[in-house]
Design a protein around this motif. Structure first.
Motif, PDB file in Angstrom:
ATOM      1  N   UNK A  19     -24.349  31.610  10.760  1.00 16.32           N
ATOM      2  CA  UNK A  19     -23.714  31.582  11.177  1.00 16.32           C
ATOM      3  C   UNK A  19     -22.002  31.395  10.935  1.00 16.32           C
ATOM      4  N   UNK A  20     -20.952  30.992  11.552  1.00 12.07           N
ATOM      5  CA  UNK A  20     -19.635  31.010  11.253  1.00 12.07           C
ATOM      6  C   UNK A  20     -19.217  30.298  10.451  1.00 12.07           C
ATOM      7  N   UNK A  21     -18.191  30.415   9.320  1.00 13.36           N
ATOM      8  CA  UNK A  21     -18.060  30.137   8.205  1.00 13.36           C
ATOM      9  C   UNK A  21     -18.969  29.988   6.927  1.00 13.36           C
ATOM     10  N   UNK A  22     -20.346  30.985   7.681  1.00 15.45           N
ATOM     11  CA  UNK A  22     -21.035  30.905   6.505  1.00 15.45           C
ATOM     12  C   UNK A  22     -20.356  32.312   5.708  1.00 15.45           C
ATOM     13  N   UNK A  23     -20.953  32.220   4.135  1.00 14.61           N
ATOM     14  CA  UNK A  23     -20.447  33.410   3.471  1.00 14.61           C
ATOM     15  C   UNK A  23     -21.751  35.003   2.497  1.00 14.61           C
ATOM     16  N   UNK A  24     -21.261  35.578   3.208  1.00 18.10           N
ATOM     17  CA  UNK A  24     -21.883  36.473   2.081  1.00 18.10           C
ATOM     18  C   UNK A  24     -21.745  36.935   0.386  1.00 18.10           C
ATOM     19  N   UNK A  25     -22.249  36.740   0.006  1.00 18.69           N
ATOM     20  CA  UNK A  25     -22.227  36.545  -1.596  1.00 18.69           C
ATOM     21  C   UNK A  25     -22.897  38.315  -1.861  1.00 18.69           C
ATOM     22  N   UNK A  26     -24.086  38.646  -1.816  1.00 21.61           N
ATOM     23  CA  UNK A  26     -25.621  39.163  -1.963  1.00 21.61           C
ATOM     24  C   UNK A  26     -25.876  40.239  -1.156  1.00 21.61           C
ATOM     25  N   UNK A  27     -26.165  41.095  -1.092  1.00 20.10           N
ATOM     26  CA  UNK A  27     -26.969  41.515  -0.252  1.00 20.10           C
ATOM     27  C   UNK A  27     -28.128  42.992  -1.142  1.00 20.10           C
ATOM     28  N   UNK A  28     -29.477  42.572  -0.685  1.00 18.27           N
ATOM     29  CA  UNK A  28     -30.234  43.477  -1.491  1.00 18.27           C
ATOM     30  C   UNK A  28     -30.275  43.453  -2.778  1.00 18.27           C
ATOM     31  N   UNK A  29     -29.687  42.295  -3.309  1.00 18.56           N
ATOM     32  CA  UNK A  29     -29.777  42.222  -4.640  1.00 18.56           C
ATOM     33  C   UNK A  29     -28.175  42.872  -5.868  1.00 18.56           C
ATOM     34  N   UNK A  30     -27.481  43.224  -4.638  1.00 18.63           N
ATOM     35  CA  UNK A  30     -26.305  44.118  -4.755  1.00 18.63           C
ATOM     36  C   UNK A  30     -25.088  42.746  -4.774  1.00 18.63           C
ATOM     37  N   UNK A  31     -24.383  41.768  -5.950  1.00 17.69           N
ATOM     38  CA  UNK A  31     -22.845  41.066  -5.598  1.00 17.69           C
ATOM     39  C   UNK A  31     -21.882  42.243  -4.354  1.00 17.69           C
ATOM     40  N   UNK A  32     -21.605  41.635  -3.737  1.00 20.05           N
ATOM     41  CA  UNK A  32     -20.770  41.915  -2.417  1.00 20.05           C
ATOM     42  C   UNK A  32     -19.318  41.378  -2.634  1.00 20.05           C
ATOM     43  N   UNK A  33     -18.369  41.689  -3.544  1.00 19.57           N
ATOM     44  CA  UNK A  33     -16.835  41.233  -3.794  1.00 19.57           C
ATOM     45  C   UNK A  33     -16.281  41.369  -2.478  1.00 19.57           C
ATOM     46  N   UNK A  34     -16.362  42.284  -1.659  1.00 22.44           N
ATOM     47  CA  UNK A  34     -15.794  42.395  -0.459  1.00 22.44           C
ATOM     48  C   UNK A  34     -16.086  42.724   0.868  1.00 22.44           C
ATOM     49  N   UNK A  35     -14.888  42.984   1.898  1.00 23.00           N
ATOM     50  CA  UNK A  35     -15.723  43.802   3.750  1.00 23.00           C
ATOM     51  C   UNK A  35     -15.916  45.415   3.284  1.00 23.00           C
ATOM     52  N   UNK A  36     -15.534  45.799   1.872  1.00 23.60           N
ATOM     53  CA  UNK A  36     -15.730  47.194   2.168  1.00 23.60           C
ATOM     54  C   UNK A  36     -16.611  46.913   1.057  1.00 23.60           C
ATOM     55  N   UNK A  37     -17.211  46.294  -0.090  1.00 21.77           N
ATOM     56  CA  UNK A  37     -18.756  46.824  -0.341  1.00 21.77           C
ATOM     57  C   UNK A  37     -19.694  45.993   0.313  1.00 21.77           C
ATOM     58  N   UNK A  38     -19.463  45.583   1.571  1.00 24.17           N
ATOM     59  CA  UNK A  38     -20.372  44.977   2.694  1.00 24.17           C
ATOM     60  C   UNK A  38     -20.851  46.688   3.448  1.00 24.17           C
ATOM     61  N   UNK A  39     -19.231  46.600   3.959  1.00 25.54           N
ATOM     62  CA  UNK A  39     -19.620  48.528   4.331  1.00 25.54           C
ATOM     63  C   UNK A  39     -20.661  49.196   3.641  1.00 25.54           C
ATOM     64  N   UNK A  40     -19.847  48.756   2.734  1.00 21.77           N
ATOM     65  CA  UNK A  40     -20.625  50.550   2.245  1.00 21.77           C
ATOM     66  C   UNK A  40     -21.893  50.357   1.983  1.00 21.77           C
ATOM     67  N   UNK A  41     -22.566  49.084   2.051  1.00 18.65           N
ATOM     68  CA  UNK A  41     -23.972  49.056   1.475  1.00 18.65           C
ATOM     69  C   UNK A  41     -24.485  48.985   2.636  1.00 18.65           C
ATOM     70  N   UNK A  42     -24.252  49.185   3.777  1.00 16.46           N
ATOM     71  CA  UNK A  42     -24.478  48.480   4.897  1.00 16.46           C
ATOM     72  C   UNK A  42     -24.765  50.128   5.584  1.00 16.46           C
ATOM     73  N   UNK A  43     -24.112  50.671   5.577  1.00 19.60           N
ATOM     74  CA  UNK A  43     -23.241  52.435   6.083  1.00 19.60           C
ATOM     75  C   UNK A  43     -24.048  52.982   5.093  1.00 19.60           C
TER      76      UNK A  43
END
Length: 127
Positions: free
Chosen positions: A71-95
């Motif tokens: 939902x809106x205002x949720x804060x993602x801090x980890x994806x597949x066990x990898x810490x997500x610091x910022x939008x750049x980390x999220x996009x790198x992991x995703x793409x």
């Protein structure tokens, strides 16, 4: 210049499909580090030791994120066990690490409580 890790999947998609198929979550993002501290505490209700991650500014209805319960205002801090610091980390992991149809396990905070969800990524058409 574009790193070959980023360019190769794009070239392969263009050759196969005539378009780029990127994994899609269905969210609008903002790095927590870019959000004022008072807003992090008041609206996001993040614990004091969590000053990283990616806040969801919007979740598209019927998107993979919406279907997984994010939902809106949720804060993602980890994806597949990898810490997500910022939008750049999220996009790198995703793409760079995910493909359309892959499962994506996310850890996030909602109103200060740690939670988990698993999304099945769909295709975002880019032409």
């Amino acid at each position: 210049s574009i790193p070959i890790n980023s360019a190769k999947p794009i070239i392969e998609d263009l050759e196969k499909f005539g378009t780029v198929k990127r994994p899609y979550m269905g969210v609008d993002l903002k790095s927590v580090a870019e959000i004022p501290a008072y807003y992090q505490e008041e609206a996001l209700k993040l614990p004091q030791d969590v000053n990283y991650g990616v806040a969801l500014r919007q979740v598209v209805p019927n998107s993979p994120a919406s279907q997984a319960g994010l939902k809106e205002l949720d804060v993602i801090v980890e994806m597949d066990g990898q810490k997500i610091n910022d939008v750049i980390d999220l996009r790198k992991h995703l793409y760079q690490k995910k493909k359309v149809g892959d499962k994506l396990k996310v850890k996030y905070y909602r109103e200060g409580k740690p939670m988990e969800a698993t999304l099945t990524l769909t295709a975002e058409k880019l032409e």
